[in-house]
Scaffold this active site. Structure first.
Site, mmCIF file in Angstrom:
data_model
loop_
_atom_site.group_PDB
_atom_site.id
_atom_site.type_symbol
_atom_site.label_atom_id
_atom_site.label_comp_id
_atom_site.label_asym_id
_atom_site.label_seq_id
_atom_site.Cartn_x
_atom_site.Cartn_y
_atom_site.Cartn_z
ATOM 1 N N LYS A 13 0.843 -1.193 0.000
ATOM 2 C CA LYS A 13 0.000 0.000 0.000
ATOM 3 C C LYS A 13 0.883 1.249 0.000
ATOM 4 O O LYS A 13 0.669 2.168 -0.784
ATOM 5 C CB LYS A 13 -0.837 -0.038 1.286
ATOM 6 C CG LYS A 13 -2.087 0.784 1.238
ATOM 7 C CD LYS A 13 -2.599 0.994 2.645
ATOM 8 C CE LYS A 13 -3.775 0.139 2.995
ATOM 9 N NZ LYS A 13 -4.352 0.521 4.298
ATOM 10 N N ASP A 66 -7.717 3.552 4.862
ATOM 11 C CA ASP A 66 -8.485 2.340 5.158
ATOM 12 C C ASP A 66 -9.280 1.945 3.923
ATOM 13 O O ASP A 66 -9.959 2.778 3.315
ATOM 14 C CB ASP A 66 -9.420 2.539 6.356
ATOM 15 C CG ASP A 66 -9.826 1.187 6.926
ATOM 16 O OD1 ASP A 66 -8.932 0.442 7.360
ATOM 17 O OD2 ASP A 66 -11.022 0.862 6.898
ATOM 18 N N GLY A 142 -2.779 -8.639 -2.038
ATOM 19 C CA GLY A 142 -4.111 -8.539 -1.440
ATOM 20 C C GLY A 142 -5.185 -9.081 -2.381
ATOM 21 O O GLY A 142 -5.054 -10.171 -2.951
ATOM 22 N N TYR A 143 -6.246 -8.286 -2.556
ATOM 23 C CA TYR A 143 -7.362 -8.703 -3.412
ATOM 24 C C TYR A 143 -7.118 -8.404 -4.900
ATOM 25 O O TYR A 143 -8.002 -8.646 -5.725
ATOM 26 C CB TYR A 143 -8.651 -8.001 -2.967
ATOM 27 C CG TYR A 143 -9.157 -8.425 -1.606
ATOM 28 C CD1 TYR A 143 -9.689 -9.697 -1.401
ATOM 29 C CD2 TYR A 143 -9.122 -7.556 -0.509
ATOM 30 C CE1 TYR A 143 -10.161 -10.092 -0.154
ATOM 31 C CE2 TYR A 143 -9.600 -7.937 0.740
ATOM 32 C CZ TYR A 143 -10.113 -9.208 0.907
ATOM 33 O OH TYR A 143 -10.579 -9.604 2.137
ATOM 34 N N ARG A 168 -7.562 3.928 -4.680
ATOM 35 C CA ARG A 168 -6.505 4.668 -3.973
ATOM 36 C C ARG A 168 -6.150 5.946 -4.727
ATOM 37 O O ARG A 168 -6.026 7.019 -4.118
ATOM 38 C CB ARG A 168 -5.278 3.749 -3.896
ATOM 39 C CG ARG A 168 -4.025 4.347 -3.314
ATOM 40 C CD ARG A 168 -3.062 3.256 -2.898
ATOM 41 N NE ARG A 168 -3.675 2.386 -1.927
ATOM 42 C CZ ARG A 168 -4.040 1.117 -2.174
ATOM 43 N NH1 ARG A 168 -3.790 0.553 -3.339
ATOM 44 N NH2 ARG A 168 -4.651 0.403 -1.251
#
Ligand code: ITT
Length: 183
Positions: A13, A66, A142-143, A168
């Site tokens: 991230k 988040d 991640g996904y 994002r």
């Protein structure tokens, strides 16, 4: 070093946030930490608490992010529980939950939360519609391997332009427009 910190436990991230923000003229420094994630059905409340927790630790202006993957046919699950669900049933489990379900519509939501201690937390939210793939693609994190952004034929793991179209990217654009104006 910059005076704006990004607090997160997630190196992938941070890498994306740093790249996107530096293209927008904002420099950040990673503060690697595990942040307090309260149990709530509101991503905004989770992001707000994360930002306050981050400020308590960093004592400098800080942003956190988040995210949540909301799947329509599962009434928005995993949503605010995305991190826990990824760590438990993972992409395999999500694909299994959607077996024999026709609608694969979903959205990825990102909330950027900024805290500088002296005033309220500022929130910047964006989401991107998409679909859950029928199988797990290779690559990404991640996904990424199961989320196909609308208008694309491949998942986040294999689109050539994730930084330009992601949940994002658009929440960071909102943040940087505000942040540049403020400074
Ligand atoms: P923090 O320390 O920053 O909280 P985290 O990984 O716990 O990191 P979130 O709760 O915000 O982050 O993310 C919820 C889940 O969604 C988590 O499993 C992430 O890996 C995943 N995720 C978020 N953005 C993603 C993206 O762009 N591609 C794939 N997975 C993503």
């Amino acid at each position: 070093m910059s005076d704006l910190y990004f607090a997160s436990s997630n190196a992938h991230k941070f890498e994306e946030v740093q790249r996107i923000l530096s293209n927008l003229g904002v420099n950040i420094t990673l503060f690697k930490t595990t942040l307090e994630e309260i149990q709530s059905d509101s991503l905004s409340k989770i992001a707000e608490r994360k930002a306050i927790d981050a400020y308590t630790k960093v004592q400098k202006p800080v942003i956190v992010e988040d995210d949540g993957l909301f799947i329509d046919s599962l009434d928005g699950f995993p949503g605010p529980y995305s991190s826990y669900i990824y760590d438990t049933i993972g992409n395999k489990g999500i694909i299994r939950l959607l077996e024999n379900i026709e609608s694969r519509d979903a959205k990825f939501v990102a909330i950027i939360a900024y805290c500088s201690g002296d005033n309220d937390v500022q929130l910047f939210e964006s989401s991107i519609p998409g679909k859950i793939s029928s199988s797990i693609e290779k690559g990404g994190w991640g996904y990424d391997p199961i989320f196909i952004p609308a208008g694309e034929s491949k998942t986040y793991a294999n689109v050539p332009n994730k930084d330009r179209l992601s949940h994002r990217a658009s929440s960071l654009k909102k943040f940087s427009d505000w942040f540049m104006h403020k400074h």
